[in-house]
Design an enzyme around this catalytic site. Structure first.
Site, PDB file in Angstrom:
ATOM      1  CB  ILE A 110      13.483   6.885  47.481  1.00 30.28           C
ATOM      2  CG1 ILE A 110      12.728   7.032  46.152  1.00 30.28           C
ATOM      3  CG2 ILE A 110      14.669   5.945  47.326  1.00 30.28           C
ATOM      4  CD1 ILE A 110      13.566   7.639  45.028  1.00 30.28           C
ATOM      5  N   GLY A 111      10.239   7.193  48.753  1.00 28.51           N
ATOM      6  CA  GLY A 111       9.263   8.224  49.078  1.00 28.51           C
ATOM      7  C   GLY A 111       7.830   7.738  48.983  1.00 28.51           C
ATOM      8  CB  SER A 119      -1.538  10.311  44.494  1.00 26.74           C
ATOM      9  OG  SER A 119      -0.407  11.020  44.000  1.00 26.74           O
ATOM     10  CB  ALA A 120       2.487   7.832  43.688  1.00 30.73           C
ATOM     11  CB  VAL A 172       8.898   7.775  44.611  1.00 31.12           C
ATOM     12  CG1 VAL A 172      10.028   7.970  43.606  1.00 31.12           C
ATOM     13  CG2 VAL A 172       7.734   8.712  44.288  1.00 31.12           C
ATOM     14  CE  LYS A 202       4.168  10.757  41.780  1.00 24.46           C
ATOM     15  NZ  LYS A 202       4.131  12.231  41.559  1.00 24.46           N
ATOM     16  CG  ASP A 251       0.269  20.521  46.225  1.00 27.26           C
ATOM     17  OD1 ASP A 251       0.144  21.037  47.361  1.00 27.26           O
ATOM     18  OD2 ASP A 251       0.468  19.295  46.056  1.00 27.26           O
TER      19      ASP A 251
END
Length: 207
Positions: free
Chosen positions: A29-30, A34-35, A37, A48, A129
């Site tokens: 989904i994303g 850095s990751a 998800v 995540k 951020d």
């Protein structure tokens, strides 16, 4: 909420920040810097999983979420692994998607973000951020803030201040007719902002 089986996380193979393999019950989904998800269709949670060079961020972000526990504007985290987090899956749209789809970003939504960041500061954190992709407008009509891993940095970040001022002094004005904004235009504005070519900071400083 059932804890995610460790063998499922172990089935996720990431090479050079590219997804090579995942279990069938994980829906991507994303993807961030850095990751990846995933939605775990088995328990309804978001998983995540950090890239190898960022695995240390799992504990760091997990610890931050623990400090934010109890605030309704942040997701709950149920498990912190060596390279992953198990947390609430939030149905809704990012503020970025709201701009694309013409869904108004209201003063109330902005105020809820303010409340979330104020709570974080009260916990001794430094919200940083904050951008349109990590602010979510949920199906229930509330707001969630995600991706908090940089909330412990020392550097002062004015990104949210600039977004808030742009919302108030440009987006909310009657002359601003572009309520549905194409993705290329949003991305171009973001790029120029990062390069300090578009002086949103001057809006904030000119008060």
């Amino acid at each position: 909420m059932q804890p995610t089986p460790h063998n499922l996380v172990d089935q996720v193979i990431i090479q050079s920040n590219q997804l090579i393999q995942k279990p069938s019950q994980y829906t991507l989904i994303g993807k961030g810097r850095s990751a990846f998800v995933f939605l775990d269709e088995g328990n309804g949670c978001a998983i995540k999983i950090f890239f190898e060079e960022f695995e240390h961020l799992a504990k760091q972000e997990g610890d931050i979420y623990k400090r934010l526990k109890g605030c309704p504007y942040f997701p709950n985290v149920y498990e912190v692994g060596p390279n992953y987090l198990v947390m609430d899956y939030i149905e809704g749209m990012t503020f970025y998607q709201c701009l694309q789809k013409g869904i108004p970003i209201t003063d109330e939504m902005v105020e809820k973000v303010e409340e979330a960041l104020s709570f974080a500061r009260q916990q001794g954190l430094n919200p940083s951020d904050i951008h349109l992709q990590n602010l979510l407008y949920t199906k229930d009509g509330t707001v969630k803030v995600i991706d908090v891993v940089r909330f412990t940095q020392d550097k002062v970040c004015h990104q949210w201040d600039d977004l808030r001022e742009a919302h108030q002094r440009i987006y909310q004005r009657k002359y601003f007719i572009f309520k549905r904004i194409p993705k290329p235009l949003i991305d171009t504005v973001a790029f120029l902002y990062k390069k300090i070519i578009i002086p949103f900071r001057s809006l904030r400083l000119s008060k």
